[in-house]
Design an enzyme around this catalytic site. Structure first.
Site, PDB file in Angstrom:
ATOM      1  CB  VAL A  30       2.047  -6.518   8.864  1.00 44.72           C
ATOM      2  CG1 VAL A  30       1.081  -7.519   8.773  1.00 44.72           C
ATOM      3  CG2 VAL A  30       1.802  -5.144   8.597  1.00 44.72           C
ATOM      4  CG  HIS A  33       5.103  -9.288   5.312  1.00 42.06           C
ATOM      5  ND1 HIS A  33       4.997  -9.183   6.427  1.00 42.06           N
ATOM      6  CD2 HIS A  33       6.209  -8.233   5.093  1.00 42.06           C
ATOM      7  CE1 HIS A  33       5.364  -8.322   7.146  1.00 42.06           C
ATOM      8  NE2 HIS A  33       6.051  -7.532   6.441  1.00 42.06           N
ATOM      9  CB  ILE A  77      -0.974  -0.083   1.261  1.00 43.57           C
ATOM     10  CG1 ILE A  77      -2.285   0.620   1.024  1.00 43.57           C
ATOM     11  CG2 ILE A  77      -0.171   0.487   2.393  1.00 43.57           C
ATOM     12  CD1 ILE A  77      -3.368   0.472   1.872  1.00 43.57           C
ATOM     13  CG  HIS A 136       8.942  -5.906   2.260  1.00 46.90           C
ATOM     14  ND1 HIS A 136       8.173  -4.741   2.080  1.00 46.90           N
ATOM     15  CD2 HIS A 136       9.170  -6.640   3.339  1.00 46.90           C
ATOM     16  CE1 HIS A 136       7.704  -4.643   3.427  1.00 46.90           C
ATOM     17  NE2 HIS A 136       8.074  -5.674   3.895  1.00 46.90           N
ATOM     18  CG  ASN A 170      11.594  -5.605   7.370  1.00 51.48           C
ATOM     19  OD1 ASN A 170      12.876  -5.721   6.959  1.00 51.48           O
ATOM     20  ND2 ASN A 170      10.888  -4.713   6.878  1.00 51.48           N
TER      21      ASN A 170
HETATM   22  P1  5GP Z   1       6.887  -4.482   7.263  1.00 52.45           P
HETATM   23  O1  5GP Z   1       7.343  -3.427   7.778  1.00 52.45           O
HETATM   24  O2  5GP Z   1       6.123  -5.596   8.430  1.00 52.45           O
HETATM   25  O3  5GP Z   1       8.212  -5.344   6.769  1.00 52.45           O
HETATM   26  O4  5GP Z   1       5.947  -4.582   6.141  1.00 52.45           O
HETATM   27  C1  5GP Z   1       4.728  -4.404   6.079  1.00 52.45           C
HETATM   28  C2  5GP Z   1       4.212  -3.594   4.963  1.00 52.45           C
HETATM   29  O5  5GP Z   1       3.029  -4.008   4.649  1.00 52.45           O
HETATM   30  C3  5GP Z   1       4.641  -2.345   4.711  1.00 52.45           C
HETATM   31  O6  5GP Z   1       5.493  -2.101   3.489  1.00 52.45           O
HETATM   32  C4  5GP Z   1       3.469  -1.523   4.611  1.00 52.45           C
HETATM   33  O7  5GP Z   1       3.403  -0.569   3.747  1.00 52.45           O
HETATM   34  C5  5GP Z   1       2.329  -2.785   4.238  1.00 52.45           C
HETATM   35  N1  5GP Z   1       1.032  -2.668   4.557  1.00 52.45           N
HETATM   36  C6  5GP Z   1       0.566  -2.180   5.717  1.00 52.45           C
HETATM   37  N2  5GP Z   1      -0.777  -2.112   5.562  1.00 52.45           N
HETATM   38  C7  5GP Z   1      -1.173  -2.923   4.663  1.00 52.45           C
HETATM   39  C8  5GP Z   1      -2.475  -2.916   3.844  1.00 52.45           C
HETATM   40  O8  5GP Z   1      -3.565  -2.585   4.520  1.00 52.45           O
HETATM   41  N3  5GP Z   1      -2.374  -3.208   2.618  1.00 52.45           N
HETATM   42  C9  5GP Z   1      -1.123  -3.334   1.941  1.00 52.45           C
HETATM   43  N4  5GP Z   1      -1.450  -3.847   0.469  1.00 52.45           N
HETATM   44  N5  5GP Z   1      -0.101  -3.075   2.515  1.00 52.45           N
HETATM   45  C10 5GP Z   1      -0.183  -2.884   3.623  1.00 52.45           C
END
Ligand code: 5GP
Ligand code: ZN
Length: 116
Positions: free
Chosen positions: A97, A101, A32, A103, A88
Site C-alpha cells: 500500500v 505506514h 485487516i 506496522h 516497508n
Molecule cells: P505493506 O505490505 O504495504 O507494508 O502493508 C500493508 C498492510 O495493509 C498489510 O499488512 C495489509 O494487511 C494491510 N491492509 C491492506 N488493505 C487493508 C484494508 O483495507 N484495511 C486495513 N485495515 N488494512 C489493510
C-alpha cells in the site's frame, strides 16, 4: 489526499476501518490481516508515498508517529515485553500500500531479526 489511495480513504472516513486513534496528523487502525495479536497500522493523514518521499517539513509528523506508536504500545500492553515498529519501502521492501505506514506488531515472540 490522493484520490485512489486506500489509506487516504481510511483516514478521511471514506472507507471503514477499525480505528484505534486519530488526530489532526495521524490515524491508527487495526491491520485487516494481522500477523500477531497486536497489529496496528499508523499512518500520516497527509498522503506520503513512502519514506523515500518524506521531506524536512514532514519532521513533526514523523516524530508524532513515534509518540503515537509508543502510547499505543502502552495502551495495548506490549510496551514491556516488546514489539516491532516497521515500515516497508518499495518493491524489494514488499510495500503493498503506497501510503506511508508503520506496522506496530506485538503480543507474541516475533521470529528472526525481521518479519520475513
Ligand atoms: P505493506 O505490505 O504495504 O507494508 O502493508 C500493508 C498492510 O495493509 C498489510 O499488512 C495489509 O494487511 C494491510 N491492509 C491492506 N488493505 C487493508 C484494508 O483495507 N484495511 C486495513 N485495515 N488494512 C489493510
Ligand atoms: Zn494516501
Amino acid at each position: 489526499m490522493s484520490d485512489d489511495c486506500l489509506f487516504c480513504a481510511i483516514s478521511t472516513g471514506g472507507k471503514p476501518a477499525d480505528i484505534v486513534y486519530q488526530d489532526e496528523w495521524v490515524t491508527a487502525f487495526w491491520d485487516i490481516q494481522p500477523i500477531a495479536p497486536v497489529h496496528i497500522l499508523i499512518i500520516p493523514n497527509k498522503h506520503i508515498h513512502s519514506v523515500n518521499e518524506i521531506t524536512e517539513e514532514d519532521g513533526p509528523i514523523l516524530a508524532h508517529i513515534l509518540f503515537v506508536a509508543r502510547d499505543l504500545a502502552r495502551q495495548h500492553d506490549v510496551h514491556e515485553d516488546g514489539y516491532r515498529l516497521m515500515t516497508n519501502i518499495g518493491k524489494n521492501g514488499m510495500q503493498t500500500v503506497f501510503h506511508l505506514h508503520f506496522h506496530l506488531i506485538g503480543g507474541r515472540r516475533l521470529m528472526g531479526r525481521m518479519v520475513s
